[in-house]
Design a protein around this motif. Sequence first.
Motif, mmCIF file in Angstrom:
data_model
loop_
_atom_site.group_PDB
_atom_site.id
_atom_site.type_symbol
_atom_site.label_atom_id
_atom_site.label_comp_id
_atom_site.label_asym_id
_atom_site.label_seq_id
_atom_site.Cartn_x
_atom_site.Cartn_y
_atom_site.Cartn_z
ATOM 1 N N GLN A 92 2.297 5.796 -3.574
ATOM 2 C CA GLN A 92 3.234 6.549 -4.404
ATOM 3 C C GLN A 92 2.745 6.649 -5.848
ATOM 4 N N LEU A 93 2.112 5.597 -6.337
ATOM 5 C CA LEU A 93 1.566 5.637 -7.692
ATOM 6 C C LEU A 93 0.356 6.556 -7.786
ATOM 7 N N LEU A 94 -0.485 6.553 -6.751
ATOM 8 C CA LEU A 94 -1.685 7.388 -6.763
ATOM 9 C C LEU A 94 -1.356 8.868 -6.583
ATOM 10 N N ARG A 95 -0.440 9.153 -5.664
ATOM 11 C CA ARG A 95 -0.185 10.546 -5.287
ATOM 12 C C ARG A 95 1.066 11.133 -5.928
ATOM 13 N N ARG A 96 1.855 10.283 -6.594
ATOM 14 C CA ARG A 96 3.120 10.743 -7.184
ATOM 15 C C ARG A 96 4.012 11.406 -6.140
ATOM 16 N N SER A 97 4.008 10.842 -4.956
ATOM 17 C CA SER A 97 4.830 11.380 -3.865
ATOM 18 C C SER A 97 5.218 10.240 -2.946
ATOM 19 N N GLY A 98 6.180 10.521 -2.086
ATOM 20 C CA GLY A 98 6.654 9.507 -1.163
ATOM 21 C C GLY A 98 5.622 9.162 -0.108
ATOM 22 N N GLY A 99 5.812 8.028 0.515
ATOM 23 C CA GLY A 99 4.902 7.576 1.548
ATOM 24 C C GLY A 99 5.405 7.934 2.933
ATOM 25 N N GLY A 100 4.953 7.180 3.908
ATOM 26 C CA GLY A 100 5.346 7.426 5.291
ATOM 27 C C GLY A 100 4.285 6.903 6.222
ATOM 28 N N TRP A 101 4.438 7.261 7.498
ATOM 29 C CA TRP A 101 3.519 6.760 8.504
ATOM 30 C C TRP A 101 3.042 7.917 9.372
ATOM 31 N N PRO A 102 1.778 7.898 9.762
ATOM 32 C CA PRO A 102 0.795 6.868 9.438
ATOM 33 C C PRO A 102 0.413 6.920 7.964
ATOM 34 N N THR A 106 -2.569 6.459 5.506
ATOM 35 C CA THR A 106 -4.028 6.485 5.578
ATOM 36 C C THR A 106 -4.543 6.233 4.175
ATOM 37 N N SER A 107 -5.085 5.054 3.952
ATOM 38 C CA SER A 107 -5.467 4.649 2.607
ATOM 39 C C SER A 107 -6.937 4.213 2.584
ATOM 40 N N PHE A 108 -7.649 4.630 1.553
ATOM 41 C CA PHE A 108 -9.056 4.269 1.385
ATOM 42 C C PHE A 108 -9.147 3.255 0.258
ATOM 43 N N LEU A 109 -9.743 2.093 0.555
ATOM 44 C CA LEU A 109 -9.756 0.964 -0.361
ATOM 45 C C LEU A 109 -11.185 0.597 -0.744
ATOM 46 N N SER A 110 -11.318 0.012 -1.925
ATOM 47 C CA SER A 110 -12.563 -0.645 -2.264
ATOM 48 C C SER A 110 -12.702 -1.909 -1.418
ATOM 49 N N PRO A 111 -13.898 -2.514 -1.340
ATOM 50 C CA PRO A 111 -14.028 -3.771 -0.586
ATOM 51 C C PRO A 111 -13.129 -4.886 -1.120
ATOM 52 N N GLN A 112 -12.666 -4.760 -2.363
ATOM 53 C CA GLN A 112 -11.747 -5.746 -2.936
ATOM 54 C C GLN A 112 -10.284 -5.439 -2.598
ATOM 55 N N GLY A 113 -10.054 -4.364 -1.858
ATOM 56 C CA GLY A 113 -8.711 -4.048 -1.396
ATOM 57 C C GLY A 113 -7.931 -3.092 -2.262
ATOM 58 N N MET A 114 -8.510 -2.579 -3.349
ATOM 59 C CA MET A 114 -7.784 -1.651 -4.217
ATOM 60 C C MET A 114 -7.896 -0.231 -3.677
ATOM 61 N N PRO A 115 -6.779 0.450 -3.454
ATOM 62 C CA PRO A 115 -6.841 1.822 -2.935
ATOM 63 C C PRO A 115 -7.281 2.799 -4.028
ATOM 64 N N PHE A 116 -8.096 3.770 -3.641
ATOM 65 C CA PHE A 116 -8.512 4.797 -4.603
ATOM 66 C C PHE A 116 -8.168 6.204 -4.118
ATOM 67 N N TYR A 117 -7.765 6.340 -2.850
ATOM 68 C CA TYR A 117 -7.253 7.619 -2.345
ATOM 69 C C TYR A 117 -6.391 7.312 -1.134
ATOM 70 N N SER A 118 -5.307 8.072 -0.970
ATOM 71 C CA SER A 118 -4.451 7.812 0.189
ATOM 72 C C SER A 118 -3.660 9.062 0.555
ATOM 73 N N TYR A 157 0.815 -1.212 0.000
ATOM 74 C CA TYR A 157 0.000 0.000 0.000
ATOM 75 C C TYR A 157 0.854 1.270 0.000
ATOM 76 N N GLN A 158 2.099 1.192 0.460
ATOM 77 C CA GLN A 158 3.002 2.322 0.266
ATOM 78 C C GLN A 158 3.297 2.509 -1.220
ATOM 79 N N MET A 159 3.527 1.409 -1.937
ATOM 80 C CA MET A 159 3.770 1.514 -3.374
ATOM 81 C C MET A 159 2.545 2.077 -4.086
ATOM 82 N N ALA A 160 1.369 1.586 -3.726
ATOM 83 C CA ALA A 160 0.148 2.098 -4.343
ATOM 84 C C ALA A 160 -0.034 3.582 -4.047
#
Length: 602
Positions: free
Chosen positions: A96-106, A108-120, A91-94
Amino acid sequence: MTNRLATQQSAYLLQHADQPVDWYPWGAEALALAKRLDKPILLSIGYAACHWCHVMARESFSDATTATLINEGFVAIKVDREERPDIDAVYQMAHQLLRRSGGGWPLTSFLSPQGMPFYSGTYFPSEAPDGQATFRHVLGSVSTVWSEQRQALARQDQALRLALATSQPQVDDKAVLDAAVRTQACQQLAAAFDAKHGGFGATPKFPHPSDLAFLLHRGQDVGDDQARDMALHTLRKMSEGGLFDQIGGGFFRYSVDAQWRIPHFEKMLCDNGVLLALYADALALTGEPLFRRVVEDTADWGLREMQATTGGFHASLAADDPQGREGHFYVWESEPLRLALSPFEWDVCAAHWGLVDAPNFERHTWHLHVARSAAKLAATLDRPAALVQEFIASARDKLLIERDKREPPPRDAKVLTGWTALMITGLARAARVCQRPDWLKAARAALLFLRQTRWTDDGRTSGHLHTLPGQDAFLDDHAFLLEAVLALHEADPQADDLPFAEGLARAMLAQFEDRDLGGFFFTRHEAPALIHRLKTAVDAATPSGNGVAALALLELSERLGTAQAAPYRTAAERCVRVFSAAVRADPASCPSLLRAAMLLNK
């Protein structure tokens, strides 16, 4: 009232067990509920020592209004990234692909019920200036998008799946990791190098141990003085700054400023294991007293504060004290510090550690760093340098006693196989340089603990390793432990070291190797599927599992020196080959694999 996290073992999850959010741990129950209710998932990933995780927990997850928004609109899942690095990495990789920026903690990722993130995102504040998104605003916006833009989200899901799939390395026989690629990596690092303060890139500034190890080895192997000097300059500056605990030893996670003076105050076992080994290498190369002190203080900190009575090593110390005050355990007010020292100790140390300058932490306290060297103070005071060093050492001992009277930051007591292995490697290499049998004894005790509690071999299989009791291990656990066994064998050869190393290598090949293309997946072949199966070579705060695996397999094959070594060298060659094209595209991101390629080409 408690939620479902109250039954978990993770210290991080237990920190959230009494919140009004209806948290679930990651698992089939939560995923099935999201599908049944057709609700999006709020996935929150962090770890026990994380300062900003604590801030978001206080501001948002403990707030009844925010919790109501979460409970009504989402299935909320908490993940300890140290227990489930596979979930975190995907989900860190996802992100970075969604936001075109680095990740980190915490995270915070929003997923479909199938587990695919659509915003983070990472940390979202509860209050923000006009125009900036608060966490409650994000929750409302995500709920609206989920209700009204399903077709757009479906198209985004397809694009993200394709991006994840194309991130997998592919063999390109024309891509060769030759000397020119290693030179290019050095040029990339030189372009990002801070010539004044050491380190790479902008703030926040991280140690980049794999980059430094690559530069240090390059300086030795091919006489590259620029590479050697970049590494040594950075190591000196880090050890003189506030990134290093000047009183108790050990390194904090990263610095918020370019000068290494003010860190975020969590101490991670993984960081310190890698840095201990790196400083031991620098000490062996230079003999510098500064590096010896860093090695001694870091090893002593690890044994004093992090080694469990069972032999393994605890995971981390938090950034905040039990009252939630960041860094409070480590910073000083002037008067208590003065009262703990003799007048001359105070005169020397106030100048040495910057106490004669303006307060550097939150405008009223000091976090100690080397503001003036002992040599400069000796010249200013017209005293022998050895005497000044003696007063500094005496003051350090007194201040450690004084500081230990404070309530310490919480410790995450879990023992992770891979992180304990990193500390074993650090202790083994440091003991070899410093001739410290007590460090070897501690490293052997840690290895014995892992062999007795985390490794099983019933004679019918090639062995099975656990990262925590009952939990399957990951690639990093196998690769780091193989490296640790070989480091211990080099420092203190024992008859059963190499047979155990072979067992680990066989298990790693059987359970993680990509049998078609080469290289190693992060998860076992039988592991439950996530949205993507990672196979990466990028070095981060810790070196990549693939890079360490290749290096360790090459070392094992050399030590065996017979026909039985062939499978291990072949696996290392395949690992380097499958990543060669990706490494050529960005060589500075994969220094561990570059070192493996250099060994293969010797």
